[in-house]
Structures are given as C-alpha cells and as structure tokens.
Enzyme design. Structure first.
Site, short mmCIF file in Angstrom:
data_model
loop_
_atom_site.label_atom_id
_atom_site.label_comp_id
_atom_site.label_asym_id
_atom_site.label_seq_id
_atom_site.Cartn_x
_atom_site.Cartn_y
_atom_site.Cartn_z
CG ASP A 83 -31.88 8.01 23.17
OD1 ASP A 83 -31.19 6.99 23.19
OD2 ASP A 83 -31.51 9.12 23.66
CD GLU A 142 -27.21 1.69 28.50
OE1 GLU A 142 -27.92 2.46 27.83
OE2 GLU A 142 -26.81 1.94 29.64
P1 13P Z 1 -25.24 13.57 25.92
O1 13P Z 1 -25.97 13.89 27.19
O2 13P Z 1 -23.77 13.48 26.14
O3 13P Z 1 -25.57 14.48 24.80
O4 13P Z 1 -25.72 12.12 25.46
C1 13P Z 1 -27.02 11.93 24.99
C2 13P Z 1 -27.36 10.51 24.85
O5 13P Z 1 -26.53 9.63 24.88
C3 13P Z 1 -28.79 10.19 24.67
O6 13P Z 1 -29.02 8.84 24.60
#
Ligand code: 13P
Length: 320
Positions: A83, A142
């Site tokens: 991520d 993104e």
């Molecule tokens: P939240 O902070 O709303 O849980 O989102 C997490 C996220 O998008 C990680 O990439």
C-alpha cells in the site's frame, strides 16, 4: 492455493458486483486476525502493508514472514499488496519479497513530499508497471489527492483534490495500471470530517463518470473507514484523547460498489477497534501481565470489524 494478483481478485469482484476489502496490517498478529476473518467469512481478501509501518528492525524480514503467514492460509484467496509505495525502490523490493500487487503512489514526490506534476506521476507509475507486469504482479496507481494523512507516511494533512475523469482515462492509457485509486470524497486517517455530511461524503456521480470512461480498470477507494463511534468512545473512556470525527457512511460505500468501486482500503477502523479493545482490556485487568491474553483480545476485535466489512462489501461467501 498460490497468492492471487490484484487483477485476478478484482476481475472476480467485477464479475460478481462486489468489492474486496484491503486491510492494512502492521504486524503478524494483525495479519492473522484479517486472515481468520477471511476464512470464517469465506471471503477473498487483500492483505496490505505500508513500507516503513511496522515494529520490526528489518523490513525485508517482516515482508518475508508476512508472505509466509499469508501463504500458510492455503484455503483463503489472498492478494498480498504493497500500500502507498512511494518510490520505484519500494515497489521493486516488495516484488522481490513476493508481493503479488503494488501500489505506486506517485502523486507526491517521495523525497520533497511536494505534490508531483501529472507528468512525473505518469513517468514513475509507468516505470513501476513495466517492472511489475514483467514479473506477473499487478499495479495500482493514484491520481488526484485523496486527502487526510496516511499515518506514519507524512505529517501532512492534505485537502481532497477530486479526480478528473478525463485525466483519469488519460492516466490509465499512459501508464497501463490495473487499478486506480480515485479521489472521490474520502480522506485518510482517524480525523476525517467534523460533521457527518448527511452521510454524503462520496461523489457517486463522479465514480460513475470515471467508471464509464474506464470500464476495464478496477477503481479503488482509499480513506474509507467509517470511524465507529463506539471505538472512539471506548478509547477516550480509557484514557485516549481522540477528537470527534466522522468517516464514510456504510450505505454510501455500498452505493460506491454499485457504481464500480472494487477495492476498499481500511486501516483506521481496524486500528481504532484494536486500540479500543486493548485499552478496555488493560483497564479492566490491571493485574494481567501475560501478553498473549491482551494480544488475543486485540486480534479477536480486529477480526470482528474486518468480518463486518466483508459482509458490507458483499465479499462474504464468494470463496467455494
Ligand atoms: P482509512 O484511514 O480511512 O482506513 O484508509 C486507509 C487507506 O486508504 C490506506 O491506504
């Protein structure tokens, strides 16, 4: 069962008209909590980790152990995803360690933390796609600014800059990403909005517009935690000082899925639930010092919120 790529997982979600939760984990116990929920719900799942966000001394060691834990759940359909990779190097390392999907977040310059130009974003994203696709790994890009703060990544709280559908189509064409994180009204972190916005944070028409232009690209919702009030109340009752904040309404997430969202990221709701369980347990058991007991309580709480989200996203029962 080998790990699935993001493209495989999301093509099934597209076919079935549901979304798959991508749950952030920052240690092995959290990974097990997510995987146990997926097993119990018979749901596909995306386990995701952010570079630098873990308590271990050696990131390569952590990523290898994470992959082994994920692979040990051989009856669960899992994608292992990086991520918010901030650089080519982050993504290349994750691929080396067996991740089957990477996100390159090239919307900001990793060194200066300044917003990157569209051209810089395209160039870096395309270079990651070339590498990842040559190794059979999926890529999420993104565009726009989702807003909020990805805890631990930067202290900057960004304003939402909504995605432009025409530019989104150009971006996908220029980069070849499999999935696209779109700024459509969500915000990262535990402090999102100061009102509930009448449950209307998401711009559903914008999601539809982007999906119309990108029928073969999987759309991703970041920053979509709901901020369960009961978790915030519990944290504050047992010593926390979280401000009042509102997240994304569950019904709106469902509408987003109906409009083409296929991956929904969740970090904050899991972490709020984990923290609330730990604070409440320690306060109620002042003589307990065996770590496994408290850790077990947090894992159970995290499994619970993850399973609930799987049911809300429609992914429950999708694995035979
Ligand atoms: P939240 O902070 O709303 O849980 O989102 C997490 C996220 O998008 C990680 O990439």
């Amino acid at each position: 069962m080998p790990l699935n790529t993001l493209a495989t997982t999301l093509s099934r979600a597209e076919e079935g008209g549901y979304a798959v939760g991508a749950f952030n984990v920052s240690d092995l116990n959290q990974a097990v909590a997510v995987l146990e929920a997926a097993r119990a719900e018979r749901s596909p799942v995306i386990v995701q980790a952010i570079a630098g966000m873990h308590p271990y001394a050696d990131e390569g060691w952590w990523w290898d152990r994470l992959r082994e834990v994920v692979q040990s759940y051989s009856d669960v359909e899992v994608t292992l995803h990086l991520d918010h990779g901030r650089s080519y190097d982050d993504c290349a390392r994750a691929i080396e360690h067996g991740f089957t999907s990477v996100m390159i977040d090239a919307s900001r310059n990793a060194e200066t933390d300044e917003p990157a130009s569209y051209e810089q974003n395209v160039a870096l994203t395309r270079s990651v796609v070339e590498l990842a696709h040559s190794r059979g790994v999926s890529v999420e890009g993104e565009l726009g600014t989702i807003g909020g703060a990805e805890a631990g990544l930067s202290g900057v709280v960004e304003e939402i800059v909504f995605a432009d559908p025409k530019q989104a189509a150009e971006f996908v064409d220029a980069t070849g990403v499999d999935a696209l994180a779109v700024a459509v009204g969500t915000s990262h972190g535990s402090v999102k909005f100061t009102t509930d916005q009448g449950g209307q944070s998401l711009r559903i028409s914008l999601i539809r517009d982007i999906k119309d232009r990108l029928p073969s690209t999987y759309l991703v919702l970041h920053g979509s935690s709901s901020i369960p009030p009961e978790a915030v109340v519990t944290i504050n009752r047992f010593g926390g000082v979280l401000p009042e904040s509102y997240g994304i309404d569950t019904e709106q997430k469902r509408e987003g899925i109906g409009s083409g969202i296929r991956k929904i990221n969740q970090g904050t709701d899991s972490h709020l639930t984990w923290t609330a369980a730990l604070r409440e347990f320690l306060s109620g058991h002042p003589t307990e010092v065996e770590p496994s007991v408290a850790i077990g309580v947090t894992m159970k709480a995290m499994s619970g919120i993850v399973a609930r989200r799987m049911r809300e996203f429609g992914s429950t029962g999708r694995v035979a």
